[in-house]
Design a protein around this motif. Structure first.
Motif, mmCIF file in Angstrom:
data_model
loop_
_atom_site.group_PDB
_atom_site.id
_atom_site.type_symbol
_atom_site.label_atom_id
_atom_site.label_comp_id
_atom_site.label_asym_id
_atom_site.label_seq_id
_atom_site.Cartn_x
_atom_site.Cartn_y
_atom_site.Cartn_z
ATOM 1 N N PHE A 161 0.888 -1.182 0.000
ATOM 2 C CA PHE A 161 0.000 0.000 0.000
ATOM 3 C C PHE A 161 0.911 1.212 0.000
ATOM 4 C CE2 PHE A 161 0.741 -1.651 4.218
ATOM 5 C CZ PHE A 161 1.228 -0.554 4.902
ATOM 6 N N ASP A 178 4.491 3.369 8.272
ATOM 7 C CA ASP A 178 3.544 2.252 8.151
ATOM 8 C C ASP A 178 3.699 1.791 6.717
ATOM 9 O OD1 ASP A 178 1.416 0.508 7.968
ATOM 10 O OD2 ASP A 178 0.014 1.820 9.021
ATOM 11 N N ASP A 207 2.446 -5.895 6.514
ATOM 12 C CA ASP A 207 1.909 -4.598 6.951
ATOM 13 C C ASP A 207 2.483 -4.315 8.336
ATOM 14 O OD1 ASP A 207 0.465 -2.346 7.527
ATOM 15 O OD2 ASP A 207 -1.476 -3.359 7.693
ATOM 16 N N HIS A 260 -6.524 -5.961 11.617
ATOM 17 C CA HIS A 260 -7.315 -6.526 10.523
ATOM 18 C C HIS A 260 -6.614 -7.773 10.039
ATOM 19 C CE1 HIS A 260 -4.142 -4.827 7.961
ATOM 20 N NE2 HIS A 260 -4.196 -3.796 8.781
ATOM 21 N N HIS A 305 -5.817 -5.144 3.774
ATOM 22 C CA HIS A 305 -7.020 -5.278 4.592
ATOM 23 C C HIS A 305 -7.751 -6.470 4.004
ATOM 24 C CE1 HIS A 305 -6.657 -0.766 5.714
ATOM 25 N NE2 HIS A 305 -5.861 -1.527 6.400
ATOM 26 N N GLU A 324 -1.987 -3.455 15.996
ATOM 27 C CA GLU A 324 -1.407 -2.145 15.709
ATOM 28 C C GLU A 324 -2.010 -1.014 16.532
ATOM 29 O OE1 GLU A 324 -2.586 -0.564 11.819
ATOM 30 O OE2 GLU A 324 -3.381 -2.538 11.326
ATOM 31 N N GLU A 364 3.072 -1.904 14.849
ATOM 32 C CA GLU A 364 2.228 -2.907 14.180
ATOM 33 C C GLU A 364 3.040 -4.136 13.823
ATOM 34 O OE1 GLU A 364 0.619 -1.518 10.415
ATOM 35 O OE2 GLU A 364 -0.845 -3.153 10.383
#
Ligand code: GLY
Ligand code: MN
Ligand code: MN
Length: 417
Positions: free
Chosen positions: A224, A255, A266, A342, A349, A367, A382
């Motif tokens: 991401f 992040d 992630d 998540h 996600h 996180e 996280e």
């Protein structure tokens, strides 16, 4: 690998109604502008069910009078196109990756569907009708569902999304291996960030060290848009302008993640630009870390994610009181305003939403964060946690995290620069 993928399709076929077919498209890359395209990325459920990451393909599963048949429609090979854009996937390769025996050229998809739908007594057609949110544009999967239903109004359109996501939620060994690799590459990228941070750099200049490190490792894509947020920017959860200068004495929150075989990592880490936490930064950091580690400790099969969310919020409220930020626990929402995590997998996600009961094989992010705008402190930590039969495994345990680990690493690595 191929046997695992075949089993995934068997699971889907087992959940389909009789007299039905399922049509799942691999998708293609939309145009950006002029003759340029976005990078192609496979439709995740197509990839999950075939192991193939090529555009303009379709998987069709037929279930008729209890008999299941699978067909894959693949792009035609034209020698001239191959001279322009490289080799197309051949029938044998598609068979070897997916285990589907019946491979046809894509130009046969519509005539075949036409013949089957008219003559063979199909009553239901499954498509992946997932939609990120109400306002998202129709996907090609929705378009083909609407087209076929318009042409064959006797067909009952059904959504296969939930049939596939049930199994996607629980990761198999192949998937966990890919995620371990993504996380390991992310570790290397994060260490490069910590080793390279300097006051005066722009956030994007530091971010570039991550991009360089993971590309050196063979990673094609971040999972991401990287959040590189220094000082008060870190209190904006989805900040990704990443264009402000790093200030001596500030923290920077990263992040970020990357994809390996389309499986995502992630990770969030927050560290001091100058390599040393101030007393206040350390106090807030250790408050978040303590809650994060106690949340991770709770991860085991049977845990209700709603209970974990409540635990995290209650514990962060106590920390905010100890830090002198709030008096009433309910005011924790001034400083913590997201959920604890998540599911993670082919999507950052991932399927499964933000609730549910944990089962072995699920991977969930943990996180927690505290975001104190008036002190220009934003901290999120996280990790990616695998639920095991007996508890959990922190897949990102090797990524530097304690104040001491970070300060020692930054002191030694930056000194070496
Ligand atoms: N990077 C998005 C998230 O942590 O959920
Ligand atoms: Mn994240
Ligand atoms: Mn996350």
């Amino acid at each position: 690998m191929m046997e695992t993928i075949k089993k995934r399709r068997q699971m889907l076929a087992g959940s389909m109604a009789d007299h039905s077919l399922a049509i799942i498209l691999s998708g293609d890359a939309p145009v950006t502008s002029g003759d340029q395209f976005y990078d192609y990325t496979p439709h995740r459920n197509f990839y999950y069910l075939t192991g193939i990451d090529r555009s303009n393909m379709a998987l069709v599963i037929r279930k008729l009078a209890g008999k299941v048949e699978e067909y894959l429609f693949i792009e035609d090979v034209t020698p001239l196109e191959e001279k322009w854009s490289g080799a197309r996937m051949r029938k044998e390769e598609a068979q070897a990756l997916s285990g589907v025996e019946n491979i046809w050229p894509d130009r046969d998809l519509e005539p075949k569907l036409g013949a089957w739908l008219l003559n063979e007594g199909f009553e239901h057609a499954y498509f992946d009708l997932s939609r990120g949110s109400f306002n998202h544009a129709n996907t090609p999967q929705v378009d083909i569902a609407q087209k076929l239903q318009g042409m064959y109004p006797f067909l009952q359109v059904k959504n296969l999304y939930h049939l596939v996501t049930k199994s996607r939620l629980v990761k198999d060994e192949i998937e966990i291996k890919a995620m371990r690799t993504a996380i390991e590459k992310t570790r290397i990228g994060i260490e490069s960030l910590m080793a390279s941070a300097e006051a005066g750099m722009k956030e994007y200049q530091l971010e570039a060290y991550y991009d360089f490190a993971i590309k050196q490792e063979g990673v094609k894509k971040t999972s991401f848009q990287t959040i590189a947020a220094s000082g008060a920017n870190a209190t904006v959860l989805h900040y990704h302008a990443n264009n402000q200068p790093l200030v001596d004495g500030d923290l920077i929150l990263f992040d970020l993640g990357c994809e390996w075989d389309y499986y995502c990592s992630d990770i969030s880490r927050t560290f001091p630009v100058n390599g040393k936490f101030s007393e206040r930064q350390k106090a807030v950091y250790e408050a978040v870390l303590d809650v994060q580690m106690r949340c991770i400790e709770k991860i085991k099969p049977g845990l209700d994610v709603a209970d974990l969310n409540k635990f995290a919020k209650d514990e962060l409220a106590k920390k905010c009181q100890e830090l002198g930020l709030i008096e009433k626990p309910e005011d924790v929402t001034n400083y913590y305003y997201h959920s604890i995590g998540h599911y993670l997998g082919l999507d950052t996600h991932d399927v499964g939403g933000r609730g549910g009961i944990l089962q072995p094989g699920m991977v969930i992010t943990i996180e927690p964060g505290l975001y104190i705008e008036e002190e220009a402190i934003g901290i999120r930590i996280e990790d990616d946690i695998l639920v095991t039969e007996t508890g959990h495994e922190n897949l990102s345990a090797s990524i530097l995290k304690t104040v001491d680990e970070i300060e020692t690493f930054m002191k030694n690595s930056r000194g070496a620069n």
